[in-house]
Design a protein around this motif. Structure first.
Motif: not given
Length: 225
Positions: A119, A153, A155-158, A161, A166, A169, A188, A191
């Motif tokens: 990110s 792939s 990793v994003w937060n909660d 995305e 995307r 990736d 994710q 998420d």
């Protein structure tokens, strides 16, 4: 976890063709890359991780980072080159991009390399990210023709995305498949789970890192597509 990563990846990637390409080495001196070493066993495979602060384990003991957790389980000799702020295009806090980490990884002669998009490249030109991603992975394969390369792939937060993540990736997947690497979509795993993030709402807690490690293990257990 039973079977070693090298054995699992060899089975997972059976039949994949490897692309061999020549690249010119740059003349500029590479920035200093800090390697966090986990010697789970002297006889284990040499594994190198290339990535950002999430892969590094920002804010945690280095042993809590998800590559280190897998190293402890699978008996790797891990060098984690991931660093804060780095991306394929974005220069990180140590003055490095993923291309610089690739250069450092090659010198370690690994059997396995783990790499992921980041990110940190959000907001950069899609074209520039695609070029840098292809260049870094192409150079990695050219220098390490026999290594297993695992593209995980990002990793994003909660929260939801971002669309550009995307795209980032997808660039990694395209480059990985071109060079005969293995791409793993771990989804994710954080998420909707704010409790797995530190106070900055960006970096996983130790529990969050364990969730990511488990997602990677699940992805490795799937049969080849």
């Amino acid at each position: 976890m039973g079977v070693s990563l090298v054995v699992r990846l060899s089975a997972f990637s059976a039949g994949l063709a490897l692309a061999f390409v020549s690249v010119a080495s740059g003349a500029e001196a590479a920035p200093a890359i800090v390697s966090r070493v986990t010697d789970a066993t002297a006889d284990g495979p040499v594994v190198v991780a290339i990535g950002d602060s999430i892969m590094e384990g920002h804010g945690l003991d280095p042993s809590d980072a998800w590559p280190a957790l897998l190293a402890g389980e699978d008996g790797w000799r891990l060098s984690n080159l991931a660093s804060d702020g780095s991306g394929f295009v974005t220069v990180g806090d140590n003055g490095d991009t993923f291309a610089d980490q690739v250069h450092a990884a090659v010198a370690l002669h690994p059997a396995v390399v783990i790499v992921s998009g980041s990110s940190n490249d959000l907001g950069e030109s899609d074209a520039a990210i695609a070029r840098a991603t292809d260049g870094a992975l192409t150079a990695l394969r050219a220098a390490l023709p026999h290594a297993e390369i695992l593209a995980v792939s990002p990793v994003w937060n909660d929260t939801a995305e971002p669309d550009q993540l995307r795209t980032i990736d997808a660039d990694v997947v395209t480059a990985a498949r071109t060079i005969g690497a293995i791409d793993l979509d771990i989804g994710q795993p954080l998420d909707g789970q704010r409790d797995l993030l530190q106070a900055d709402d960006v970096h996983p807690t130790a529990e969050g890192q364990a969730v990511i490690a488990a997602a990677v293990e699940r992805a490795l257990g799937r049969p080849a597509a």
